[in-house]
Design a protein around this motif. Sequence first.
Motif, PDB file in Angstrom:
ATOM      1  N   GLY A 510       0.829  -1.204   0.000  1.00  0.00           N
ATOM      2  CA  GLY A 510       0.000   0.000   0.000  1.00  0.00           C
ATOM      3  C   GLY A 510       0.860   1.249   0.000  1.00  0.00           C
ATOM      4  O   GLY A 510       2.060   1.223   0.331  1.00  0.00           O
ATOM      5  N   ASN A 511       0.260   2.364  -0.425  1.00  0.00           N
ATOM      6  CA  ASN A 511       0.967   3.653  -0.492  1.00  0.00           C
ATOM      7  C   ASN A 511       2.241   3.575  -1.343  1.00  0.00           C
ATOM      8  O   ASN A 511       3.251   4.207  -1.020  1.00  0.00           O
ATOM      9  N   GLY A 512       2.192   2.782  -2.399  1.00  0.00           N
ATOM     10  CA  GLY A 512       3.325   2.712  -3.319  1.00  0.00           C
ATOM     11  C   GLY A 512       4.467   1.829  -2.861  1.00  0.00           C
ATOM     12  O   GLY A 512       5.487   1.734  -3.547  1.00  0.00           O
ATOM     13  N   GLN A 513       4.330   1.166  -1.707  1.00  0.00           N
ATOM     14  CA  GLN A 513       5.410   0.304  -1.203  1.00  0.00           C
ATOM     15  C   GLN A 513       5.245  -1.106  -1.760  1.00  0.00           C
ATOM     16  O   GLN A 513       4.190  -1.728  -1.590  1.00  0.00           O
ATOM     17  N   ILE A 514       6.290  -1.606  -2.397  1.00  0.00           N
ATOM     18  CA  ILE A 514       6.279  -2.948  -2.976  1.00  0.00           C
ATOM     19  C   ILE A 514       7.540  -3.681  -2.540  1.00  0.00           C
ATOM     20  O   ILE A 514       8.646  -3.216  -2.765  1.00  0.00           O
ATOM     21  N   GLU A 515       7.350  -4.809  -1.897  1.00  0.00           N
ATOM     22  CA  GLU A 515       8.482  -5.611  -1.414  1.00  0.00           C
ATOM     23  C   GLU A 515       8.758  -6.754  -2.385  1.00  0.00           C
ATOM     24  O   GLU A 515       7.830  -7.368  -2.903  1.00  0.00           O
ATOM     25  N   ARG A 516      10.018  -7.043  -2.630  1.00  0.00           N
ATOM     26  CA  ARG A 516      10.412  -8.139  -3.517  1.00  0.00           C
ATOM     27  C   ARG A 516      10.942  -9.302  -2.688  1.00  0.00           C
ATOM     28  O   ARG A 516      11.595  -9.102  -1.666  1.00  0.00           O
ATOM     29  N   ALA A 517      10.652 -10.508  -3.144  1.00  0.00           N
ATOM     30  CA  ALA A 517      11.135 -11.699  -2.438  1.00  0.00           C
ATOM     31  C   ALA A 517      11.278 -12.835  -3.436  1.00  0.00           C
ATOM     32  O   ALA A 517      10.702 -12.809  -4.528  1.00  0.00           O
ATOM     33  N   THR A 518      12.047 -13.844  -3.054  1.00  0.00           N
ATOM     34  CA  THR A 518      12.186 -15.044  -3.882  1.00  0.00           C
ATOM     35  C   THR A 518      11.800 -16.259  -3.046  1.00  0.00           C
ATOM     36  O   THR A 518      11.882 -16.236  -1.816  1.00  0.00           O
ATOM     37  N   GLY A 519      11.388 -17.322  -3.718  1.00  0.00           N
ATOM     38  CA  GLY A 519      11.018 -18.546  -3.010  1.00  0.00           C
ATOM     39  C   GLY A 519       9.519 -18.701  -2.844  1.00  0.00           C
ATOM     40  O   GLY A 519       8.724 -17.995  -3.466  1.00  0.00           O
ATOM     41  N   ARG A 520       9.131 -19.650  -1.988  1.00  0.00           N
ATOM     42  CA  ARG A 520       7.721 -19.967  -1.770  1.00  0.00           C
ATOM     43  C   ARG A 520       7.018 -18.871  -0.979  1.00  0.00           C
ATOM     44  O   ARG A 520       7.599 -18.272  -0.077  1.00  0.00           O
ATOM     45  N   PHE A 521       5.756 -18.647  -1.315  1.00  0.00           N
ATOM     46  CA  PHE A 521       4.969 -17.622  -0.632  1.00  0.00           C
ATOM     47  C   PHE A 521       4.778 -17.975   0.844  1.00  0.00           C
ATOM     48  O   PHE A 521       4.830 -17.101   1.715  1.00  0.00           O
ATOM     49  N   THR A 522       4.580 -19.255   1.142  1.00  0.00           N
ATOM     50  CA  THR A 522       4.403 -19.684   2.533  1.00  0.00           C
ATOM     51  C   THR A 522       5.649 -19.367   3.359  1.00  0.00           C
ATOM     52  O   THR A 522       5.549 -18.916   4.507  1.00  0.00           O
ATOM     53  N   ASP A 523       6.820 -19.588   2.782  1.00  0.00           N
ATOM     54  CA  ASP A 523       8.065 -19.275   3.493  1.00  0.00           C
ATOM     55  C   ASP A 523       8.171 -17.768   3.745  1.00  0.00           C
ATOM     56  O   ASP A 523       8.618 -17.341   4.818  1.00  0.00           O
ATOM     57  N   TYR A 524       7.767 -16.978   2.763  1.00  0.00           N
ATOM     58  CA  TYR A 524       7.785 -15.518   2.940  1.00  0.00           C
ATOM     59  C   TYR A 524       6.880 -15.113   4.097  1.00  0.00           C
ATOM     60  O   TYR A 524       7.274 -14.290   4.951  1.00  0.00           O
TER      61      TYR A 524
END
Length: 633
Positions: A510-524
């Motif tokens: 929200g408010n333009g904030q976007i987080e990047r990650a790699t791997g499984r969504f459950t692990d995130y």
Amino acid sequence: MQTLRAENLTSTYGEKTLFDHISFLIKEHDRIGLIGVNGSGKTSLLNVISGQTSAEGGTIDHPHDYSIGYLQQQPPLDPEKKIIDAVLAGDQPIFRLIRQYEDLTNNFSGSSEDNERLVSLQRQMDQQNAWEVQSRVETVLTQLKITDMNAKIGEMSGGQQKRVGLAQVLIQQPDLLLLDESTNQLDIDSIIWLQDYLAKYHGAVMVVTHDRYFLDQVANQIWELSFGKLYKYDGNYQDYVAEKAAREEREENAEHKRQQLYKHELAWMKKGAKARSTKQKGRINRFHELEKNVGKLQKEDKVDIGLGSQRLGHDVLELKGASLRLGKHQIFNDFNLLIESGERLGISGDNGAGKSSLLNVLAGRLPLDRGVLKVGETVKIGYYTQQTEPIDEDKRVINYLSEVAETIYDSQGQKISVTQLLERFLFPRFMHGTLIRKLSGGEKRRLYLLKILMQQPNVLLLDEPTNDLDISTLTVLEDYLDHFAGTVITVSHDRYFLDKVADNLLIFKGNGQIERATGRFTDYLQHAAQSSNEKKSATPKKAKASSVSEQTEDKNKKHKLTYKEQMEWKELEPAIEKLDQRSSELQQEMAANGDNYEKLAELQKELDQVNAENDQKMARWEYLSQFVDEDQI
């Protein structure tokens, strides 16, 4: 124990049998996940159980005071009502009492008659803990990300209305909760909250959902509708998968034995069997009975998505310095994104944060405020949107697809006709001439997906595909995407699906904030939860100071209590004193009955209830006290 019993329910729709003499018992604390392919009759069964419609045959029995709360896929809410009024619009006596109290306080004349009625209603509100209901309404709505209680239903999106409908049935706390696709419009935080809520729920729950992790966490039974029959399995979704495979194997073995026996008996009959004795008559009768049943085993076909795709070059999609603002919401600012051939990108995060807007930008449907979108020369996008494109409801199924092509090629280069393709997607021949308006919502979505895949794209944009596709279709879609030669970009809150199809993640905060990650969504999610807990543990004082600051800000925003809240605040203090007094009395009684364990248990139970009610009223008193002006005391 409150139970609901159904006997021999039968219902058809056109040429399709939805349920054929099915019977079941729903007991208190049952947590039932109802599954089946789209069009198998899941929603129809919920409609019958809730009394919205009647079955063609059979009966449903339950106690006279048995209550059923039903969240429909599209809740019937009054568009003119405010959210808080819509939630409290049920027929339960406590809801009627709250509405009477609010009507009186909003139209209070000051007359002696109104004063007497107000005192009476306040007494009833105290007796029935109605103040707690109002507090619970606010808590549930907040957990479902609905914050403006005074907004009108008609001004909300379909997803927001679905959440208001969910809040409405949860607040009613019926003996049986029927939830049809309750997770579709929820973000991951709300889904996890709903899981925990249902785990502690006092009554029975039947839920239709395609979220397999949700079923694993919530269900203690899985019921499957298939070819008009209802199969019941103990355990959650994972238990169901194993038990269904075992059942199908048993049925196939039994059918094989019937086939072998039939061949043997058929040979005997062809030799000219004559009913010369009672024994031979019996054998002939058994043969005719066997002949009726052999070859009748019905198995669900799996969706076959063996379609080809066009060649995709190395350059796919790229955003450089991209900025987008919609109304008051900043979607992203100076955002860079490079999507390469073969990439599997999953997008999740808060509702309304801009996930679908990003897909619209990538599809060329929404222009950027600033920045550049580069699209590779070989890119052919297939976009499965949340809302199905406008379709002529009086068009026939086969004509809808024939507009794309009469024949296409599968992944092996073989020609496939539209008729063959429809059968692969579980549309039997008798349905090919069916008018689209006669399809279920899930069948329309499956047809829409088929049309997109027929265009043989090499970049797939999927916006919440798990909302409407049944579990069987999703399972095959996951396998298809695993072997898909192109690029896949998926927006979803479904943890199971994202774990299967994505290895890179964008999380919209929200408010333009976007987080990047790699791997499984459950692990995130697990890592994010762990980090959040560590931060809370490390900075308790700072968190508390922030909370006080927020409370002060809220207090400054609100100048004074409403009349209704003033009256509630004045009544709370004497109520708290009364509860304190009762708590002391109970402790004295317990001291005087130290040898009477049965009496002690009763007193302890009452003491726990008194203390719990006291805590709730004290919390409410402290909250209202923040906003009390001196001239209101």
